[in-house]
Design a protein around this motif. Sequence first.
Motif, PDB file in Angstrom:
ATOM      1  N   TRP A 263       0.839  -1.205   0.000  1.00  0.00           N
ATOM      2  CA  TRP A 263       0.000   0.000   0.000  1.00  0.00           C
ATOM      3  C   TRP A 263       0.876   1.259   0.000  1.00  0.00           C
ATOM      4  O   TRP A 263       0.646   2.186  -0.768  1.00  0.00           O
TER       5      TRP A 263
ATOM      6  N   ARG B 106       0.779   4.217  -2.708  1.00  0.00           N
ATOM      7  CA  ARG B 106       0.320   5.558  -2.302  1.00  0.00           C
ATOM      8  C   ARG B 106       1.358   6.613  -2.687  1.00  0.00           C
ATOM      9  O   ARG B 106       1.030   7.663  -3.232  1.00  0.00           O
TER      10      ARG B 106
ATOM     11  N   ALA C 166     -22.702  12.418  -3.638  1.00  0.00           N
ATOM     12  CA  ALA C 166     -22.523  13.712  -2.972  1.00  0.00           C
ATOM     13  C   ALA C 166     -23.353  14.779  -3.704  1.00  0.00           C
ATOM     14  O   ALA C 166     -24.039  15.586  -3.079  1.00  0.00           O
TER      15      ALA C 166
ATOM     16  N   ALA D 160     -19.568   7.880   2.218  1.00  0.00           N
ATOM     17  CA  ALA D 160     -19.124   6.671   2.933  1.00  0.00           C
ATOM     18  C   ALA D 160     -19.498   6.899   4.412  1.00  0.00           C
ATOM     19  O   ALA D 160     -18.734   7.505   5.146  1.00  0.00           O
TER      20      ALA D 160
ATOM     21  N   PHE E  86     -19.058   7.906  10.701  1.00  0.00           N
ATOM     22  CA  PHE E  86     -18.955   9.306  10.263  1.00  0.00           C
ATOM     23  C   PHE E  86     -20.328   9.983  10.305  1.00  0.00           C
ATOM     24  O   PHE E  86     -20.450  11.162  10.607  1.00  0.00           O
TER      25      PHE E  86
ATOM     26  N   ALA F  52     -15.782  13.319   5.656  1.00  0.00           N
ATOM     27  CA  ALA F  52     -16.345  12.755   4.421  1.00  0.00           C
ATOM     28  C   ALA F  52     -15.283  12.027   3.603  1.00  0.00           C
ATOM     29  O   ALA F  52     -15.570  11.035   2.939  1.00  0.00           O
TER      30      ALA F  52
ATOM     31  N   GLY G  80     -12.553  10.611   4.912  1.00  0.00           N
ATOM     32  CA  GLY G  80     -11.728   9.780   5.798  1.00  0.00           C
ATOM     33  C   GLY G  80     -10.637  10.634   6.435  1.00  0.00           C
ATOM     34  O   GLY G  80     -10.707  11.867   6.432  1.00  0.00           O
TER      35      GLY G  80
ATOM     36  N   PRO H  95      -3.308   8.511   7.134  1.00  0.00           N
ATOM     37  CA  PRO H  95      -2.558   8.189   5.906  1.00  0.00           C
ATOM     38  C   PRO H  95      -3.424   7.590   4.805  1.00  0.00           C
ATOM     39  O   PRO H  95      -3.087   7.676   3.640  1.00  0.00           O
TER      40      PRO H  95
ATOM     41  N   ALA I 148      -6.524   8.492   4.019  1.00  0.00           N
ATOM     42  CA  ALA I 148      -7.626   9.383   3.597  1.00  0.00           C
ATOM     43  C   ALA I 148      -7.731   9.355   2.075  1.00  0.00           C
ATOM     44  O   ALA I 148      -6.785   8.972   1.379  1.00  0.00           O
ATOM     45  N   CYS I 149      -8.863   9.786   1.574  1.00  0.00           N
ATOM     46  CA  CYS I 149      -9.139   9.727   0.135  1.00  0.00           C
ATOM     47  C   CYS I 149      -8.062  10.441  -0.679  1.00  0.00           C
ATOM     48  O   CYS I 149      -7.773  11.616  -0.467  1.00  0.00           O
TER      49      CYS I 149
ATOM     50  N   ALA J 182     -12.483  15.191  -6.524  1.00  0.00           N
ATOM     51  CA  ALA J 182     -13.930  15.101  -6.305  1.00  0.00           C
ATOM     52  C   ALA J 182     -14.535  16.471  -6.023  1.00  0.00           C
ATOM     53  O   ALA J 182     -15.593  16.821  -6.558  1.00  0.00           O
TER      54      ALA J 182
HETATM   55  C1  HEM Z   1     -17.209  12.799  -3.007  1.00  0.00           C
HETATM   56  C2  HEM Z   1     -16.415  11.866  -3.475  1.00  0.00           C
HETATM   57  C3  HEM Z   1     -15.566  10.940  -2.631  1.00  0.00           C
HETATM   58  C4  HEM Z   1     -15.714  10.556  -1.329  1.00  0.00           C
HETATM   59  C5  HEM Z   1     -16.800  10.986  -0.348  1.00  0.00           C
HETATM   60  C6  HEM Z   1     -14.621   9.640  -1.027  1.00  0.00           C
HETATM   61  C7  HEM Z   1     -14.416   9.065   0.220  1.00  0.00           C
HETATM   62  C8  HEM Z   1     -13.329   8.253   0.538  1.00  0.00           C
HETATM   63  C9  HEM Z   1     -13.052   7.737   1.858  1.00  0.00           C
HETATM   64  C10 HEM Z   1     -13.910   7.957   3.100  1.00  0.00           C
HETATM   65  C11 HEM Z   1     -11.894   7.025   1.785  1.00  0.00           C
HETATM   66  C12 HEM Z   1     -11.180   6.297   2.939  1.00  0.00           C
HETATM   67  C13 HEM Z   1     -11.529   4.834   2.971  1.00  0.00           C
HETATM   68  C14 HEM Z   1     -10.910   4.116   4.169  1.00  0.00           C
HETATM   69  O1  HEM Z   1     -10.164   4.723   4.932  1.00  0.00           O
HETATM   70  O2  HEM Z   1     -11.227   2.933   4.348  1.00  0.00           O
HETATM   71  C15 HEM Z   1     -11.446   7.065   0.403  1.00  0.00           C
HETATM   72  C16 HEM Z   1     -10.325   6.441  -0.088  1.00  0.00           C
HETATM   73  C17 HEM Z   1      -9.954   6.438  -1.415  1.00  0.00           C
HETATM   74  N1  HEM Z   1     -10.539   7.175  -2.439  1.00  0.00           N
HETATM   75 FE1  HEM Z   1     -12.110   8.422  -2.273  1.00  0.00          FE
HETATM   76  N2  HEM Z   1     -13.848   9.490  -2.153  1.00  0.00           N
HETATM   77  C18 HEM Z   1     -14.375  10.267  -3.151  1.00  0.00           C
HETATM   78  C19 HEM Z   1     -13.871  10.434  -4.433  1.00  0.00           C
HETATM   79  C20 HEM Z   1     -12.762   9.784  -4.935  1.00  0.00           C
HETATM   80  C21 HEM Z   1     -12.226   9.963  -6.275  1.00  0.00           C
HETATM   81  C22 HEM Z   1     -12.780  10.927  -7.313  1.00  0.00           C
HETATM   82  C23 HEM Z   1     -11.161   9.085  -6.399  1.00  0.00           C
HETATM   83  C24 HEM Z   1     -10.237   8.839  -7.567  1.00  0.00           C
HETATM   84  C25 HEM Z   1     -10.350   9.313  -8.729  1.00  0.00           C
HETATM   85  C26 HEM Z   1     -11.043   8.385  -5.123  1.00  0.00           C
HETATM   86  C27 HEM Z   1     -10.089   7.428  -4.851  1.00  0.00           C
HETATM   87  C28 HEM Z   1      -9.861   6.890  -3.601  1.00  0.00           C
HETATM   88  C29 HEM Z   1      -8.800   5.918  -3.334  1.00  0.00           C
HETATM   89  C30 HEM Z   1      -7.831   5.330  -4.345  1.00  0.00           C
HETATM   90  C31 HEM Z   1      -8.848   5.646  -1.952  1.00  0.00           C
HETATM   91  C32 HEM Z   1      -7.922   4.717  -1.157  1.00  0.00           C
HETATM   92  C33 HEM Z   1      -6.763   5.496  -0.600  1.00  0.00           C
HETATM   93  C34 HEM Z   1      -5.803   4.643   0.228  1.00  0.00           C
HETATM   94  O3  HEM Z   1      -6.197   3.613   0.768  1.00  0.00           O
HETATM   95  O4  HEM Z   1      -4.643   5.051   0.336  1.00  0.00           O
HETATM   96  N3  HEM Z   1     -12.011   8.838  -4.272  1.00  0.00           N
HETATM   97  N4  HEM Z   1     -12.340   7.849  -0.335  1.00  0.00           N
END
Ligand code: HEM
Length: 475
Positions: A125, A129, A297, A352, A380, A415, A417, A420, A422-423, A429
């Motif tokens: 990971w 990252r 959203a 989420a 959340f 929203a 997360g 390390p 976090a989204c 977005a």
């Molecule tokens: C409103 C839109 C979005 C929300 C609310 C959101 C929310 C989240 C949250 C809460 C996490 C954390 C998950 C965890 O800790 O288990 C996350 C992780 C992630 N999100 Fe988003 N996300 C959004 C949009 C996006 C977009 C547009 C992308 C990519 C183009 C994306 C890619 C990712 C990826 C790859 C992770 C994993 C990161 C990691 O584990 O290092 N997300 N997202």
Amino acid sequence: MQPRGQEAAMADIRHAEATGRDRPERRTALFEPVACVPLDRPVSLIETGRLMRENPMSILPEALFRETILTGPYIGKSVHEISGPAEMRSVLQENFHAWRKSPLILRMLRPILGDAILTAHGESWRRQRMSLQPAFLRRRIERFIPIMDEVAAATVERLARAPQPVEVQSVLNDATFSVIEQVLFSDAVEFDRAGVRAAIEVILEETGTMRMSDLVPMPEWMPRIMSLRALRARHVFRKAALAQIRRRRAQGDPGDDLLGLLLKMRDEKTGQKLSDTDIRDTVMTFIAAGHETTAIALTWTLYLVANDGETQERLRAEADGVLDGALTPEAMARLSFTRQVIEEAMRLYPPAPILGRRAVEPTEICGRPVKKGDVVLLAFYALHRHRTLWEHPDHFDPDRFGPDRRPQDRYQFMAFGGGPRACIGASFAMMEAAIFLARFVSRLSFTPVEEADVYPVMQVTLRPRGGMPLRIARR
Ligand code: HEM
């Protein structure tokens, strides 16, 4: 617009008394949108299973909106439900190494996403990252503004022409899918867009539906059984993605889009390029993590805006000022109220709403001991409506995200997360959602469908049950 209830007004007065602050001059009537009914009685494991299948939101106990941690038994272990900023920080940041994503989530997602960034752990990971992070820097993603703007303009037309009322969630899903697909495969040829889109829907639908058997603890390496339909859909997606990856490699120029970036990426340790399979799984991860969340959203944002004429007018005034000329990054920066509205929508309806983690070693959460194998549910949704953290927590008030009132604690609004993991796509977005919302309100007006029975259900993301009908007219 719905009048503000007496109970909310009383809550404000109590809050003002409790904090010793005079209430600043604010709007007197705030819209109180639909909220999930919390659980107000203890339930058996069997009933928990039933509720989880129907709507996992209904297992959130009422007390979690007043307390910040609740601990109960869970098949020989404990489950800790948390809803306070300090508890969130403890799990996601301070004791990050003691927790892993829940085995259920990994069992559900790994058959689809492999060992890509969302589902990977430890060293794998960390390396992913580090390599992917630069692709999501603001100045890198700004080059996608024209794609987002073009899709937003096409969506305005679609919404304006559709028979009324319009079910906006599916339209927005199409729109955000179109953005991520173009950002990834800007020059796709022989790419069956409709076929791939349908396959992804099948995969996400199957992944997102809880089963009774999901409550039985299983090791995370044991994948969940997939239906034949989902296996076929996975094959369709993988074949299409691999064809695009191979075509790009063959043409010698990786390209400037997100796929190009993945093709150029090198592992920081070995210096090796990513394999086709790694790229394929990362592509699927971006599609899975990035399109439905943003669409949801926006869906809730439009519901709130449709019910709050004053906010809609303020948004329109801001958008009209900014969208006059070309949509540059500088112009985008002026869409500040637009962003506040989106943040407030995600506070009330975090896409989420609950995340799960499992302890891989003994640890603690703000002094509460945690055994190896215990589960934590990061609620959340309850954090965002916590009675002690927010004024009139169930009301729609975008000004609470204004510069002078924003929550000071980064872990109070989650929203995207935290810590390390976090989204990675948060800026992407927010940029996409702001462009869409600004374009929408500048050309269209939104009003609610009075008889619609709007209710939030969790199906991986927090969706409106049965969709979101709204009345839409050209301005
Ligand atoms: C409103 C839109 C979005 C929300 C609310 C959101 C929310 C989240 C949250 C809460 C996490 C954390 C998950 C965890 O800790 O288990 C996350 C992780 C992630 N999100 Fe988003 N996300 C959004 C949009 C996006 C977009 C547009 C992308 C990519 C183009 C994306 C890619 C990712 C990826 C790859 C992770 C994993 C990161 C990691 O584990 O290092 N997300 N997202």
